[in-house]
Scaffold this motif. Structure first.
Motif, PDB file in Angstrom:
ATOM      1  N   GLY A 132       4.985   1.957   6.747  1.00 33.17           N
ATOM      2  CA  GLY A 132       5.096   2.403   5.359  1.00 33.17           C
ATOM      3  C   GLY A 132       6.534   2.399   4.899  1.00 33.17           C
ATOM      4  N   VAL A 133       6.903   3.467   4.204  1.00 31.07           N
ATOM      5  CA  VAL A 133       8.277   3.611   3.728  1.00 31.07           C
ATOM      6  C   VAL A 133       9.202   3.727   4.932  1.00 31.07           C
TER       7      VAL A 133
ATOM      8  N   SER B 193       4.969  10.225  -1.539  1.00 33.00           N
ATOM      9  CA  SER B 193       3.510  10.267  -1.444  1.00 33.00           C
ATOM     10  C   SER B 193       2.850  10.167  -2.814  1.00 33.00           C
TER      11      SER B 193
ATOM     12  N   VAL C  59       3.513  -1.487   0.221  1.00 30.51           N
ATOM     13  CA  VAL C  59       2.482  -0.487   0.490  1.00 30.51           C
ATOM     14  C   VAL C  59       1.618  -0.266  -0.744  1.00 30.51           C
ATOM     15  N   VAL C  60       2.250  -0.153  -1.916  1.00 29.84           N
ATOM     16  CA  VAL C  60       1.498   0.050  -3.157  1.00 29.84           C
ATOM     17  C   VAL C  60       0.567  -1.125  -3.422  1.00 29.84           C
TER      18      VAL C  60
ATOM     19  N   VAL D 164       3.445   6.588  -4.481  1.00 33.26           N
ATOM     20  CA  VAL D 164       2.566   5.561  -3.905  1.00 33.26           C
ATOM     21  C   VAL D 164       1.127   5.778  -4.352  1.00 33.26           C
TER      22      VAL D 164
ATOM     23  N   LEU E  35       8.129   0.079   0.197  1.00 31.26           N
ATOM     24  CA  LEU E  35       7.409   0.897  -0.782  1.00 31.26           C
ATOM     25  C   LEU E  35       6.542   0.033  -1.682  1.00 31.26           C
ATOM     26  N   THR E  36       7.092  -1.058  -2.188  1.00 30.40           N
ATOM     27  CA  THR E  36       6.338  -1.948  -3.082  1.00 30.40           C
ATOM     28  C   THR E  36       5.165  -2.589  -2.362  1.00 30.40           C
TER      29      THR E  36
ATOM     30  N   SER F  37       0.742   5.005  -8.215  1.00 29.33           N
ATOM     31  CA  SER F  37       0.898   3.574  -8.490  1.00 29.33           C
ATOM     32  C   SER F  37      -0.284   2.772  -7.975  1.00 29.33           C
ATOM     33  N   SER F  38      -0.715   3.043  -6.751  1.00 26.83           N
ATOM     34  CA  SER F  38      -1.822   2.283  -6.171  1.00 26.83           C
ATOM     35  C   SER F  38      -3.136   2.582  -6.868  1.00 26.83           C
TER      36      SER F  38
ATOM     37  N   GLU G 243      -1.102   6.216   2.801  1.00 29.49           N
ATOM     38  CA  GLU G 243       0.360   6.074   2.827  1.00 29.49           C
ATOM     39  C   GLU G 243       0.943   6.830   4.004  1.00 29.49           C
TER      40      GLU G 243
ATOM     41  N   SER H  88       9.449  10.596   4.224  1.00 27.54           N
ATOM     42  CA  SER H  88       8.015  10.443   3.991  1.00 27.54           C
ATOM     43  C   SER H  88       7.284  11.421   4.896  1.00 27.54           C
TER      44      SER H  88
END
Length: 281
Positions: free
Chosen positions: A225-226, A83, A146-147, A86, A143-144, A89-90, A216, A232
């Motif tokens: 998502g993940v 969590s 989603v970000v 993400v 994961l990538t 990073s986002s 997320e 998660s």
């Protein structure tokens, strides 16, 4: 003056618990491999759906187990890492992209300004979560992805703030003086504009952080998502909803962590916003 100082001290005391919660969650996420008692993906069908405090064969499950015998505490700890990763990073990616585009729009003007700001209006006209769901469904869950998707759906917030703040500073005396002195446009942006709009952007980033955590979790809850077996909070909630009557801890514990994280971030963001508004009075 005394009443103002007392109010400020009271606000700091109210903020402290939320700062501590945020600090603990960040430390838990960073040191997850050292803190988690077991592998979050390790299964034990003989210990499935056991209540918190269950012990068997030398293993103690403080927060119980899920439907396939995985340790809830270990999965919550690793879920915090997902969590926060993400969200951080986002927020950073959307903040950089949005700020850059907002500053460019306010300094270049003309068709560049129209193109950027109309694009921001189009993105904002679609509900962010719906846009994220559609995008992830098209490019695939990871994961990538989603970000990237969350960043591309939230950059207009930063672009609008950066655009408005930069326009308000364009006629400031120190900016005009730098222009008359022959300073380049990008040097003016880096030395004079960005430091003065950073406060407003930090407030936006703080408030957006909580939204990124919720988005997320929502995507993971929907299976976008993940992906399993990665832990998660959203995916734990998705599983836990099927066992609410039988094993309440599967959904309740990650849901409580999600609530505390978002609440803490929003309170901290509100505090920063109030401080900045007070500084402008």
């Amino acid at each position: 003056m005394a009443s103002a100082l007392l109010a400020q001290a009271r606000a700091h005391r109210m903020l402290l618990p939320f700062l501590l919660i945020m600090l603990v969650l960040v430390l838990v996420a960073v040191f997850a491999p050292l803190i988690a008692p077991y592998d979050p993906a390790s299964q034990n069908l003989m210990a499935r759906l056991k209540a918190p405090g269950f012990e068997a064969r030398g293993k103690f499950y403080l927060l119980g187990t899920d439907e396939i015998g995985r340790d809830i505490l270990s999965r919550v700890i690793y879920g915090a890492r997902v969590s926060l990763l993400v969200a951080f990073s986002s927020v950073i990616l959307s903040g950089v992209v949005g700020t850059l585009l907002g500053v460019i729009a306010s300094t270049r003007r003309g068709w560049v300004e129209t193109l950027i700001m109309r694009a921001a209006d189009i993105v904002l006209s679609v509900p962010a979560l719906l846009l994220a769901i559609i995008s992830v469904a098209i490019i695939g869950p990871s994961l990538t992805n989603v970000v990237v998707v969350l960043a591309l759906t939230r950059w207009p917030r930063y672009a609008r703030v950066a655009y408005g703040q930069t326009l308000s500073l364009s006629n400031a005396a120190f900016v005009r003086l730098a222009q008359f002195s022959g300073v380049s446009r990008w040097r003016i942006i880096l030395r004079h504009i960005l430091p003065n709009i950073a406060g407003a952007l930090i407030v936006v980033a703080t408030l957006e952080f909580g939204l990124m955590v919720l988005f997320e979790a929502s995507l993971s809850f929907l299976g976008l998502g993940v992906q399993p077996p990665t832990a998660s909070w959203g995916s734990m909630l998705a599983v836990g909803k099927n066992y609410v009557a039988q094993a309440w801890w599967i959904a309740t514990i990650p849901g409580l962590c999600l609530f505390l994280l978002v609440l803490s971030v929003n309170v901290i963001g509100d505090h920063f916003r109030d401080r900045i508004e007070a500084g402008h009075r």
